[in-house]
Design a protein around this motif. Structure first.
Motif, PDB file in Angstrom:
ATOM      1  N   PRO A  38       0.808  -1.227   0.000  1.00  0.00           N
ATOM      2  CA  PRO A  38       0.000   0.000   0.000  1.00  0.00           C
ATOM      3  C   PRO A  38       0.839   1.273   0.000  1.00  0.00           C
ATOM      4  O   PRO A  38       0.420   2.282  -0.550  1.00  0.00           O
ATOM      5  CB  PRO A  38      -0.840  -0.127   1.279  1.00  0.00           C
ATOM      6  N   THR A  39       2.015   1.227   0.599  1.00  0.00           N
ATOM      7  CA  THR A  39       2.872   2.413   0.605  1.00  0.00           C
ATOM      8  C   THR A  39       3.326   2.766  -0.812  1.00  0.00           C
ATOM      9  O   THR A  39       3.355   3.939  -1.199  1.00  0.00           O
ATOM     10  CB  THR A  39       4.101   2.181   1.499  1.00  0.00           C
ATOM     11  N   MET A  67     -14.282   1.390  -6.334  1.00  0.00           N
ATOM     12  CA  MET A  67     -14.096   1.539  -4.898  1.00  0.00           C
ATOM     13  C   MET A  67     -14.860   2.731  -4.330  1.00  0.00           C
ATOM     14  O   MET A  67     -14.847   2.983  -3.134  1.00  0.00           O
ATOM     15  CB  MET A  67     -12.603   1.698  -4.585  1.00  0.00           C
ATOM     16  N   GLY A  68     -15.512   3.506  -5.220  1.00  0.00           N
ATOM     17  CA  GLY A  68     -16.332   4.609  -4.761  1.00  0.00           C
ATOM     18  C   GLY A  68     -15.658   5.958  -4.784  1.00  0.00           C
ATOM     19  O   GLY A  68     -16.154   6.915  -4.165  1.00  0.00           O
ATOM     20  N   TYR A  69     -14.528   6.083  -5.502  1.00  0.00           N
ATOM     21  CA  TYR A  69     -13.804   7.351  -5.580  1.00  0.00           C
ATOM     22  C   TYR A  69     -13.914   7.921  -6.986  1.00  0.00           C
ATOM     23  O   TYR A  69     -14.079   7.182  -7.949  1.00  0.00           O
ATOM     24  CB  TYR A  69     -12.343   7.148  -5.171  1.00  0.00           C
ATOM     25  N   ASP A  70     -13.784   9.243  -7.082  1.00  0.00           N
ATOM     26  CA  ASP A  70     -13.994   9.875  -8.383  1.00  0.00           C
ATOM     27  C   ASP A  70     -12.728   9.947  -9.228  1.00  0.00           C
ATOM     28  O   ASP A  70     -12.749  10.495 -10.331  1.00  0.00           O
ATOM     29  CB  ASP A  70     -14.599  11.271  -8.221  1.00  0.00           C
ATOM     30  N   GLY A  71     -11.639   9.402  -8.718  1.00  0.00           N
ATOM     31  CA  GLY A  71     -10.411   9.396  -9.503  1.00  0.00           C
ATOM     32  C   GLY A  71      -9.260   8.806  -8.727  1.00  0.00           C
ATOM     33  O   GLY A  71      -9.381   8.442  -7.542  1.00  0.00           O
ATOM     34  N   PHE A  72      -8.108   8.730  -9.365  1.00  0.00           N
ATOM     35  CA  PHE A  72      -6.936   8.111  -8.771  1.00  0.00           C
ATOM     36  C   PHE A  72      -6.416   8.923  -7.590  1.00  0.00           C
ATOM     37  O   PHE A  72      -6.000   8.365  -6.563  1.00  0.00           O
ATOM     38  CB  PHE A  72      -5.844   7.950  -9.835  1.00  0.00           C
ATOM     39  N   LYS A  76      -5.930   7.734  -3.710  1.00  0.00           N
ATOM     40  CA  LYS A  76      -4.658   7.768  -2.994  1.00  0.00           C
ATOM     41  C   LYS A  76      -4.773   8.545  -1.677  1.00  0.00           C
ATOM     42  O   LYS A  76      -4.133   8.182  -0.688  1.00  0.00           O
ATOM     43  CB  LYS A  76      -3.570   8.386  -3.879  1.00  0.00           C
ATOM     44  N   LEU A  77      -5.598   9.582  -1.669  1.00  0.00           N
ATOM     45  CA  LEU A  77      -5.800  10.337  -0.438  1.00  0.00           C
ATOM     46  C   LEU A  77      -6.445   9.449   0.627  1.00  0.00           C
ATOM     47  O   LEU A  77      -6.025   9.441   1.788  1.00  0.00           O
ATOM     48  CB  LEU A  77      -6.679  11.559  -0.711  1.00  0.00           C
ATOM     49  N   SER A  82      -5.985   5.862   5.426  1.00  0.00           N
ATOM     50  CA  SER A  82      -6.077   4.519   5.984  1.00  0.00           C
ATOM     51  C   SER A  82      -4.751   4.089   6.594  1.00  0.00           C
ATOM     52  O   SER A  82      -4.700   3.521   7.685  1.00  0.00           O
ATOM     53  CB  SER A  82      -6.500   3.528   4.889  1.00  0.00           C
ATOM     54  N   LEU A  83      -3.660   4.376   5.900  1.00  0.00           N
ATOM     55  CA  LEU A  83      -2.340   4.015   6.408  1.00  0.00           C
ATOM     56  C   LEU A  83      -1.994   4.798   7.670  1.00  0.00           C
ATOM     57  O   LEU A  83      -1.298   4.290   8.551  1.00  0.00           O
ATOM     58  CB  LEU A  83      -1.276   4.258   5.338  1.00  0.00           C
TER      59      LEU A  83
END
Length: 231
Positions: A38-39, A67-72, A76-77, A82-83
């Motif tokens: 994930p890093t 995954m429910g996000y509007d872009g890459f 990543k945010l 999450s991390l």
């Protein structure tokens, strides 16, 4: 098929691990890259993630949308957030080859992640009711068996610091006796990891029948105040 967003505000890595099998085959390749490192995914460009997964950049974008996000970038945010909460236990399992540094990092990651899950599942209304009941009580009876008994004993030690006498009888039979002698001025705190231990449910019901306010704490259910059973 369950929508990936149905897991609510759980950290991204937890949602992805739980629902990755519902992605398309190509999108699962992207998920595997994220879960394995994930890093890397958080710092990489879309092109780098696509190259590592062996897919096209549009596939990475479709994965983010799934995954429910509007872009890459928004994906990543969320991954960075999450991390920041620490790796879930599934990502921090201890192995025989871990050195001391790795062990300490995994223990802290697991602890941080567990605290965050507890915070997100906490019902503040029930917590407020529980605090109010304790403030009005003249004593507290703790009940728990097995590992939960250790939590009950810890509560017994801490309660006098707030000016409240407390008991944590050493076995379920004595805890039931304490519940049978409870009064409306008594708060009974019943602790059970599963929330389904018969002796604990009986203690809760007995105390409640005597007018005692019962607070149930369980690893599988939310804190519940003034109840006679665990749901």
């Amino acid at each position: 098929m369950t929508d990936l967003r149905d897991l609510g505000d759980a950290p991204l890595l937890e949602r992805l691990a739980a629902k990755s099998t519902e992605l398309s085959r190509a999108e699962r390749k992207v998920a595997d890259v994220v879960l394995e490192n994930p890093t890397f995914a958080m710092d990489a460009t879309m092109a780098a993630v696509a190259d590592t997964a062996g897919v096209s950049e549009p596939t990475v974008m479709r994965f983010c949308l799934s995954m429910g996000y509007d872009g890459f970038q928004s994906f990543k945010l969320a991954l960075a957030q999450s991390l920041a909460l620490g790796f879930p236990a599934t990502f921090a399992s201890i192995s025989a080859t871990d050195d001391v540094g790795q062990l300490s990092h995994k223990i802290f990651d697991h602890t941080i992640s567990s605290l965050d899950r507890a915070r997100r599942s906490l019902d503040e209304t029930e917590l407020d009711k529980a605090v109010g009941a304790i403030l009005q009580a003249d004593r507290i009876n703790f009940a728990g068996v097995g590992a939960s008994a250790l939590v009950a004993m810890d509560g017994e030690q801490r309660a006098p610091l707030f000016g409240l006498p407390a008991t944590a009888a050493p076995d379920a039979h004595q805890q039931l006796m304490a519940a049978a002698m409870a009064t409306p001025e008594t708060v009974t705190i019943v602790i059970s990891n599963t929330g389904r231990v018969r002796s604990m449910i009986e203690i809760a019901r007995t105390a409640r029948s005597n007018g005692s306010t019962v607070i149930g704490i369980s690893g599988k259910t939310r804190l519940s105040c003034n109840t006679a059973t665990f749901i």
